[in-house]
Design an enzyme around this catalytic site. Sequence first.
Site, mmCIF file in Angstrom:
data_model
loop_
_atom_site.group_PDB
_atom_site.id
_atom_site.type_symbol
_atom_site.label_atom_id
_atom_site.label_comp_id
_atom_site.label_asym_id
_atom_site.label_seq_id
_atom_site.Cartn_x
_atom_site.Cartn_y
_atom_site.Cartn_z
ATOM 1 N N GLU A 474 0.783 -1.235 0.000
ATOM 2 C CA GLU A 474 0.000 0.000 0.000
ATOM 3 C C GLU A 474 0.816 1.287 0.000
ATOM 4 O OE1 GLU A 474 -4.108 -1.749 1.992
ATOM 5 O OE2 GLU A 474 -2.874 -0.361 3.171
ATOM 6 N N GLU A 570 -7.130 -7.579 -1.561
ATOM 7 C CA GLU A 570 -7.547 -7.339 -0.174
ATOM 8 C C GLU A 570 -8.980 -6.846 -0.164
ATOM 9 O OE1 GLU A 570 -5.595 -4.981 2.741
ATOM 10 O OE2 GLU A 570 -3.575 -5.623 2.180
#
Length: 921
Positions: A474, A570
């Site tokens: 991320e 995710e």
Amino acid sequence: MIMLGIRFWGIFLNIYLVRSLIVVPLLENTRWTLRNSNKTIFKNVSNPSGIYTDLRNTNVLKEDLFYRFNDVAYRWVANDTWTYSLDFTIDDLLTQTSSQELLFHGLDGISDIYLNKRTLGQATNSFIRYRFDVTNILQAGNNRIEIEFQSPIKSGITHSQNSIHSVPPSCVPSNYHGECHVNFLRRMQASFAWDWGPAFPSVGFWKGVELIGRQQEVIIRDVVVRTIPSEASHSWKIIADVYSEIPLTNSEQFEGNLYMTFYLPNAQKLTSSEKIVVEAGSRKKEIVTRLRVSVPKDDVQLWWPNGYGDQRLYKLSFAFISSKGVNTTKSIRIGFRTIKLVQDFIDKNSHAKGRSFYFVVNDIPIFAKGSNYIPANALPEKSANKDVIRELLLSAKITHMNMLRVWGGGIYESDYFYQVCDEYGIMIWQDMMFACGMYPVDGDFLHSVTDEITQQVRRLQYHASIVVWAGNNENEAALSGNWYGTSTNYSLYAKEYIELYVNTVQEAVLKMDNTRDYLVSSPTNGVESLIEGYISSNPYNPLYGDVHYYNYFRNSWHVDHFPFTRFSSEYGYQSLPSLSTWRQVATDGDLASLTGEFMEHRQHLLMGNTYLMYGLLHHFPAPLLSDLENIVYLTQINQAWSVKSQTEWYRKWRSTILDDGSGQTMGALFWQLNDIWQAPSWSSIEYGGKWKMLMYFAAKFFAPVLVAADHHSNGSITINVMSDLLEDIPNVILKTQIFKWNSLTPVDTFSDVITINKESAQIYKRTTVGELIDSNAKCRSDVPGQLCFLKVSLAHKSNNSMISENYLFPVSFKTAVGIPDVTISASLTAIDKNECEITLTTNAISLFVWLDAGEERVLYSDNGFIMTEPRKVITAYTKKVTCDQLANLIEISVLDRRRMSLLTNPITDLYLATRKINPFQ
């Protein structure tokens, strides 16, 4: 191999002698001393590991680390300096070798290392193997090793203060109860706390320590293996780069032969060898030798992901034999498979429609099904527990998962972890250990990272299960989205991002392994991010790469807000662990309310408990939310159905591309598989191994063939059939049944005979709630769908055996009319001592029937299910208790209109029958 003994503090240790190579493990059966900075704590420690573990074992820490508020109460440990020391005596056997070395496979924390009061060096990276020459320091007679570990908390602060500019984020959010500046330290990033885990910044030995005595030999440390198919010769070419450590002190030239042997299934062997010459006084630390053999394709079978075929593994061994007869060996197991990450334009004539993103294994496109794996324990030294690893990975395998993403804020997992993944066919998306933050790029940091990536990729590369490397978790999204206020100096942080993940990490990865793709980040737009200079303006673009998607404000049982992504790496929703798991670390008072001090302390997600309750209020009447026992049960229902809805959405779009190019989804990895302690989290398996309802649902929504019904906000309904199989299935009955809440007999049934197409997702019916449900007079009401619900199923026409079944509820349970009170009875048949057949009988439609044996580990063939027939038989596999004991422990929960009814100890009629297999064995 000869075993000898060397005396340490009067205790004999086993050492291993191969001609002249002596290996002495220093963490097994040894008595180290442990002291803090002011020597107020001074303990003898057997088999030392990590500081929290050692202090707990010596009763300095009186309570379990995870008990109540001990994550904060024990923080003083991480604020102190700790020194481990070992006094030992050796005889002439080891000192008479020509070279002696100390090898540290994993030191957790920044540490200074001394032998006989002489400084050997400093360890600064938990993920690096450190090797020191002690030839002129080790002495016959008495010796002393000391390792002084700095406080990780203070080390982070010091590095931050010495940095030429800020490296955000400085601290984790306050509700994590964690620490600051972990991004300056090369250690498990989650050790300073995360939104699902505590701060236990340990120091110590999280991997082994060895004292090595050497003569004229090399130690085969790592092997990088490429298996390359050759169509011309109908063979596999095995190309192995062998990394061998040579003595750090080398006073004379020596030579020998390095052999590679491949073991064929028919007991034949294929061998290759190369001569090695080591010059006297060489300053090299290692040599690299390339060996090759060719294996006829007909002599071996392919390695396949779980669900696509077998996982054939073959032994490949290496041996160095010197001219004087010294030898060292290493053996691994390899699989033969091809892997490619396809990122082609969806439409070659319209590049704006984006690129594909999917894995092809052995020329077969694979829909990736699975989850995300975090460390199995908050303490790194406990993360390699083989029993825990195998149970977690077995749970993934039997629920049809074929991929796990090893998340970038944890650790590079143990060799055993990847070996089991090889055996189970679980593909690994391997993040490098960088997550949710910017990182420094000074020379020392980058040099350490280069060593880290080089060592880890060398160690892991040969595993067939690893299919892709990713630079971080991320951080592209964080930089692009200004998560940490980097926009004020964006050019600086962008330059440093590229320096770290492209010029350093990517270069180190590809230097060691060019057989797999490297993704700079996750989520990422893949090739498109590279075109944009490695940092996309929108890393969440559904037309490229992978996406992380979380939305706690929408009704997660409705599909309309889910993205049309290429690959979802995710997504998830929180739930609470079971009360039996909570009771391991909490008092009854702590569990009195979700809003109490303890429950608020354990909830690290900002507004997390509010999101939990908000999710429940979409579906359940408010009176059900009055106590924690109900809330636990309902959050697990909500989590399971929410992840089910989102996963089915992704699988539905496998074969479809919309006009704008979106669709062709080929991966669904929900967050997260396992837990690191007892707390609210996104996991499907509780800390300790107990399955949540989500894991039982995963066994169904990840099944090779799946039927699902989607309800859209405009009232439309689609019935979808998805298949991962490589062959069509003809003559399948697609059945649609309409049930009224107050009856086990359907009010209407529609059947079609269909062919399920291989590797596809198809819509077989488009309709509306009004057309399908409310058109039946028994279901008609002022609120469409209020009185009835839908069941869809697939069965083989030849024998009516069930393939898949699913449900659609047009309205929430708090709006539905007619949900009955339920009475469930049960009987138990003992198939074997640890295997029981449970027959359930119900008087009415039964929602989310949940069997729970408290603290006892039990795995059920089905759980959290819906009963639309009066009888259901399931199998229970117990880990410790017998079936007759289980009969006295099990409780059954079911959702009815006014309450959650707990039916305690309903099991009767115990008797023995035939034996089956227990998955726990």
